[in-house]
Design a protein around this motif. Sequence first.
Motif: not given
Length: 85
Positions: A9-38
């Motif tokens: 995308f050649a972005p003018a701005s890009l923020d990637v936030v790893d929100d995984s710490h907010r989902h500890i215990g969630h099924a996806g987190a247990r499988d090692g997959l992350g939660h992100f905000t872009i």
Amino acid sequence: MRGLLEAAFAPASLDVVDDSHRHIGHAGARDGLGHFTIDIVSEAFAGQPPLARHRAVYAALGGMMATDIHALAIRAHTPAERSAG
């Protein structure tokens, strides 16, 4: 993730936030997959409705959607939209 999005995308701005710490215990987190905000601003989104923008981001991330990402929140705008509000 950042590199894939920058290449696609050649972005003018890009923020990637790893929100995984907010989902500890969630099924996806247990499988090692992350939660992100872009937050991405790119002229590439001009003329595209929100669903098409999200699909484009998913496509750019490709295999990461199956191997690294459980949940993804996307805010995708053009530079004009970002400056307007």
